[in-house]
Enzyme design. Sequence first.
Site, PDB file in Angstrom:
ATOM      1  N   ARG A 175      62.826  62.659  26.036  1.00  0.00           N
ATOM      2  CA  ARG A 175      62.860  61.227  26.330  1.00  0.00           C
ATOM      3  C   ARG A 175      61.452  60.683  26.603  1.00  0.00           C
ATOM      4  NH1 ARG A 175      67.406  58.766  28.230  1.00  0.00           N
ATOM      5  NH2 ARG A 175      66.278  57.638  29.839  1.00  0.00           N
ATOM      6  N   ARG A 179      50.942  60.900  25.037  1.00  0.00           N
ATOM      7  CA  ARG A 179      50.102  60.063  24.180  1.00  0.00           C
ATOM      8  C   ARG A 179      48.638  60.444  24.295  1.00  0.00           C
ATOM      9  NH1 ARG A 179      53.067  55.365  26.046  1.00  0.00           N
ATOM     10  NH2 ARG A 179      54.903  55.144  24.710  1.00  0.00           N
ATOM     11  N   ARG A 251      75.077  64.161  38.734  1.00  0.00           N
ATOM     12  CA  ARG A 251      74.159  63.905  39.834  1.00  0.00           C
ATOM     13  C   ARG A 251      74.459  62.510  40.364  1.00  0.00           C
ATOM     14  NH1 ARG A 251      72.011  68.063  41.996  1.00  0.00           N
ATOM     15  NH2 ARG A 251      69.994  67.078  42.502  1.00  0.00           N
ATOM     16  N   ARG A 281      61.408  59.247  43.467  1.00  0.00           N
ATOM     17  CA  ARG A 281      60.562  58.086  43.186  1.00  0.00           C
ATOM     18  C   ARG A 281      60.819  56.977  44.197  1.00  0.00           C
ATOM     19  NH1 ARG A 281      63.402  56.345  37.364  1.00  0.00           N
ATOM     20  NH2 ARG A 281      65.501  56.115  38.171  1.00  0.00           N
ATOM     21  N   GLU A 302      64.343  57.057  46.350  1.00  0.00           N
ATOM     22  CA  GLU A 302      65.476  57.556  45.568  1.00  0.00           C
ATOM     23  C   GLU A 302      65.613  59.077  45.701  1.00  0.00           C
ATOM     24  OE1 GLU A 302      65.650  55.534  41.756  1.00  0.00           O
ATOM     25  OE2 GLU A 302      66.498  57.330  40.839  1.00  0.00           O
ATOM     26  N   TYR A 350      74.294  61.024  28.596  1.00  0.00           N
ATOM     27  CA  TYR A 350      73.168  60.322  29.235  1.00  0.00           C
ATOM     28  C   TYR A 350      72.763  59.187  28.284  1.00  0.00           C
ATOM     29  CZ  TYR A 350      68.490  60.465  31.649  1.00  0.00           C
ATOM     30  OH  TYR A 350      67.348  60.203  32.353  1.00  0.00           O
ATOM     31  N   ASP A 352      71.303  55.362  27.316  1.00  0.00           N
ATOM     32  CA  ASP A 352      70.532  54.185  27.713  1.00  0.00           C
ATOM     33  C   ASP A 352      71.375  52.936  27.447  1.00  0.00           C
ATOM     34  OD1 ASP A 352      68.282  55.516  28.593  1.00  0.00           O
ATOM     35  OD2 ASP A 352      67.365  55.575  26.605  1.00  0.00           O
TER      36      ASP A 352
HETATM   37  N1  UDP Z   1      60.651  63.580  34.395  1.00  0.00           N
HETATM   38  C1  UDP Z   1      59.738  64.357  35.059  1.00  0.00           C
HETATM   39  N2  UDP Z   1      58.718  63.754  35.743  1.00  0.00           N
HETATM   40  C2  UDP Z   1      58.595  62.422  35.814  1.00  0.00           C
HETATM   41  C3  UDP Z   1      59.530  61.606  35.135  1.00  0.00           C
HETATM   42  C4  UDP Z   1      60.558  62.219  34.437  1.00  0.00           C
HETATM   43  O1  UDP Z   1      59.826  65.582  35.050  1.00  0.00           O
HETATM   44  O2  UDP Z   1      57.658  61.939  36.470  1.00  0.00           O
HETATM   45  C5  UDP Z   1      61.759  64.257  33.685  1.00  0.00           C
HETATM   46  C6  UDP Z   1      63.005  64.367  34.556  1.00  0.00           C
HETATM   47  O3  UDP Z   1      63.661  65.575  34.286  1.00  0.00           O
HETATM   48  C7  UDP Z   1      63.823  63.194  34.080  1.00  0.00           C
HETATM   49  C8  UDP Z   1      63.513  63.155  32.598  1.00  0.00           C
HETATM   50  O4  UDP Z   1      62.126  63.527  32.523  1.00  0.00           O
HETATM   51  O5  UDP Z   1      65.201  63.387  34.327  1.00  0.00           O
HETATM   52  C9  UDP Z   1      63.750  61.823  31.928  1.00  0.00           C
HETATM   53  O6  UDP Z   1      62.984  60.839  32.598  1.00  0.00           O
HETATM   54  P1  UDP Z   1      63.377  59.310  32.605  1.00  0.00           P
HETATM   55  O7  UDP Z   1      62.247  58.578  33.223  1.00  0.00           O
HETATM   56  O8  UDP Z   1      63.829  58.937  31.247  1.00  0.00           O
HETATM   57  O9  UDP Z   1      64.611  59.323  33.615  1.00  0.00           O
HETATM   58  P2  UDP Z   1      65.541  58.121  34.161  1.00  0.00           P
HETATM   59  O10 UDP Z   1      64.653  56.941  34.411  1.00  0.00           O
HETATM   60  O11 UDP Z   1      66.595  57.903  33.102  1.00  0.00           O
HETATM   61  O12 UDP Z   1      66.076  58.695  35.431  1.00  0.00           O
END
Ligand code: UDP
Length: 385
Positions: A175, A179, A251, A281, A302, A350, A352
């Site tokens: 996901r 870059r 979860r 976060r 969170e 999962y 979007d």
């Molecule tokens: N992830 C991570 N570090 C980060 C952000 C995301 O390891 O700083 C991993 C984590 O396993 C997460 C996945 O990447 O579940 C997908 O991230 P995304 O930001 O898409 O998650 P969402 O916002 O859907 O919770």
Amino acid sequence: MRADERIVIVGAGLSGAVIGRELASAGHKVEIIDARDHVAGNCHTERDGDTGVMVHVYGPHIFHTDDTEVWDYVNRFQTFMPYKNRVKTTSGEQVYSLPVNLHTINQFFGKTFRPDEARAFIEEKGDKSIAEPSTFEEQALRFVGRELYDAFFRGYTEKQWGCSPSDLPASILKRLPVRFNYDDNYFFHRFQGMPESGYTDMVARILDHPDITVRLATRFNRADAASAGHVFYSGPLDGYFDFELGRLAYRTLDFERFTYDGDYQGCAVMNYGDGSVPFTRITEHKHFSPWEEHAGSVCYREFSRECGPQDIPYYPVRLVKDKEQLAEYVARAEQETSVTFVGRLGTYRYLDMDVTIREALDTARLYLASKAAGNSMPAFLHSPL
Ligand code: UDP
């Protein structure tokens, strides 16, 4: 299918609202029920009475898509304001830019690389003995190497999913882009934005049709399905069967809400990559509406944990070891002749928001076409397996 069949939709989130609207527009009478006392499911937004900030009550939702039809669809019901998700992460007492980009790489390794140099450097870090990464951990080690994995992905992922990244599929990490330039837009989709008056207002407008009846705070039970001609069910798949085969793993999230007089963190989303910090976060909701001005601030710390019977399911876990149980639920669902399972919870995937809407549009169209042809509807347009 009878011509005048009663259509019941379970759930007034994105799936239920879009299917309901499409069927009502095609001349059907639609009943939508939802156990909660508001529409919009987990993308529900609510203005905070004290600060005036639009709060993403069940956590942040950022709309992004490459699907022109879906983008046009949501824009029919809401003005989308420009919004670019630029996420930061705190790791090892420093703040970095996400997704991993040239700034992150240069800062982390103390370098001044140009794009090609960074690419070669990271390629060198990758573990080339992993030919075909199948797990999250293998994907990370192969493409970004041990150091970046440990700093940004391992701790966060352990907290988010409650298991080792070596037990998770590579698809979760896919996901996120890596870059080799300074583009820090978290998403790579063409269209991105925030609904000006919030997601709940958008969903309420989708539902605003004379042939749609919405009943909130109303629980569905399977017996109700018997009297309906067709049911579109967007609740949890295992819940439909009263958890008879056990609970599918999810979860859930706990939000520790706090307010701040001013600007708490200077951005909407600050991730915490270190495993030693218990939360994943902090989101500061006023930054999701950058066109508004608010002196006060509402933030969420969170925390992710295993979802219990009384909790709200958020993320389907989908570990390989649970696949048999899921397959049994799918087999049962496929025996239902007049129920179609839709959305994140109904199909245990999962999803979007844009994909949810795309699938809802496709589901409504298939229903109308099946009806015209005298065919029956499948239990799933997209199998959970
Ligand atoms: N992830 C991570 N570090 C980060 C952000 C995301 O390891 O700083 C991993 C984590 O396993 C997460 C996945 O990447 O579940 C997908 O991230 P995304 O930001 O898409 O998650 P969402 O916002 O859907 O919770």
